[in-house]
Design a protein around this motif. Structure first.
Motif: not given
Length: 443
Positions: A356, A417, A367
């Motif tokens: 991450t 994302n 995520n």
């Protein structure tokens, strides 16, 4: 040990990085605490208390090395990890067992040197700054008092510019010692690092030190001069004395792959004697004096932690004398799906936290969903069952395969994302799990 930890605190610290393995953590915590206890015992009895060496038994990738490494970091002790299979019996070409003590002493000297450098860093930087100002503005040896005052004023102006970082692009010529030694061929079975007389040091003192000029930028010059000044300020005799004491009182040697030398003499053909290596290791573990280039080092109180998978052999296959020197045996558990999930998420250096953070450097947010993490762990456990069980190491390659596309395209994905759920994991990794032959290539 500068800072003393209770066994419970030691286990708590190890829990931050290693999942499970409660028995092994307890054993090393007690061994470390016993070192502190020994220092509190009256002198005559202190020397009689031997360290309780440990054998860790368990498959690869379950945390044996990590436990020993984190323990040494916690104790701020000299720590050396070495494979027992590297050693051969005296008389054969290979590494001599005494080299591990020489390596450990070298590590301790470097550790103490770094500590002493930090203590004198401020003074060294001040001296380096003065030397650098001399290079930028050489002192004039003659002239009137007014000229001297003008030079001092200019020097102070230069000092302000230097501290403000406004001279960073300026070049200066620095005189450095050329450490290249003449090429000398040494014909030795053990290699140069194994020779008791340090040839490098000997030649270093025989030949005059050559100096050469290097043109470097001001920040690099400041670093070079700081290192030179700190080396002058360090008392090397004191460093060596403390380093030897630290090795003798708190050194830790992690002997990996001890099971590879556990078999008795093979009757199936020529083999470098495994039992011979054990007999060579025995005096080091029992307590002997080893000659190093820094002086004599006693091994009586060095803590030895041995580890091995013991798939083919067993601890009982070690020679009895060596078995007796490793009184504590701990078995480490194999890792299941639940353990792998915890390894991915819980430790302070957990893989998911690492990946991450890596992707965030490219402004890509990754995520990981709970079902995705669970799927990764399940697949890793399944491949471990079907092929060689390499424990948590399986997760490294799984994660690399999983994030291969994202890692490659990250520079063009700024601001995106990415969600890693069970569906995404199955899409990227299911082929490896289904094809058993292919899954063998996932290390």
């Amino acid at each position: 040990m500068r800072q003393t930890f209770t066994p419970r605190e030691i286990v708590s610290e190890l829990d931050k990085y290693i999942v499970g393995q409660k028995d092994a953590k307890r054993a090393v915590a007690i061994a470390l605490r016993n070192r502190w206890r020994r220092q509190q015992v009256p002198e005559p009895l202190r020397d009689e208390i031997a360290p309780k060496n440990i054998i860790m038994i368990g498959p690869t990738g379950v945390g044996k090395t990590e436990i020993a490494r984190r323990l040494a970091k916690l104790a701020q002790a000299p720590f050396l990890k070495i494979e027992a299979s590297k050693f051969t019996e005296v008389g054969y070409v290979g590494r001599d067992v005494e080299s591990m003590i020489r390596d450990l002493t070298e590590l301790a000297v470097n550790m103490l040197k770094a500590e002493e450098s930090r203590k004198v860093q401020q003074r060294a930087e001040e001296m380096a700054e003065e030397r650098l100002l001399d290079l930028l503005l050489p002192r004039s040896g003659k002239g009137s008092q007014k000229e001297g005052e003008d030079q001092q004023t200019t020097r102070e102006k230069l000092r302000k510019l230097l501290k403000a970082g406004k001279l960073s692009e300026k070049y200066v010529e620095v005189e450095i010692v050329d450490r290249n030694l003449p090429i000398v061929e040494i014909f030795s079975a053990s290699g140069l690092e194994e020779m008791d007389v340090n040839i490098k040091d000997m030649f270093g003192s025989l030949f005059p030190k050559k100096k050469k000029q290097r043109k470097v930028k001001v920040p690099e010059a400041l670093t070079i001069l700081s290192q030179e000044e700190s080396y002058k300020l360090i008392d090397m005799d004191s460093v060596i004395k403390q380093a030897i004491e630290r090795v003798e009182q708190s050194g830790i040697i992690f002997l990996d792959e001890i099971d590879k030398i556990a078999g008795r003499e093979s009757a199936y053909g020529p083999d470098v004697s495994r039992e011979g290596v054990q007999r060579d290791i025995l005096p080091i573990v029992e307590g002997t004096t080893v000659t190093t280039k820094y002086g004599m080092v006693k091994t009586d109180h060095v803590l030895f932690i041995a580890a091995g998978a013991f798939h083919v052999s067993k601890p009982a296959d070690l020679i009895p004398e060596l078995q007796g020197r490793f009184p504590i045996r701990v078995e480490l558990d194999s890792l299941g799906k639940a353990d792998l999930v915890r390894i991915l998420t819980e430790p302070e250096n957990a893989l998911i936290k690492q990946y991450t953070a890596l992707m965030e450097t490219e402004s890509v947010k990754v995520n990981f969903k709970e079902d995705g993490i669970s799927e990764i762990a399940e697949m890793a456990a399944l491949i471990n069952e079907r092929t060689e069980n390499i424990g948590a190491r399986r997760l490294y390659t799984m994660m690399e395969k999983l994030l291969d596309e994202i890692s490659f395209d990250a520079p063009e994905m700024t601001g995106e994302n990415m969600v890693i759920d069970a569906r995404y994991v199955r899409e990227k990794l299911s082929g490896f799990v289904q094809d058993e032959d292919l899954s063998r290539y996932i290390l």
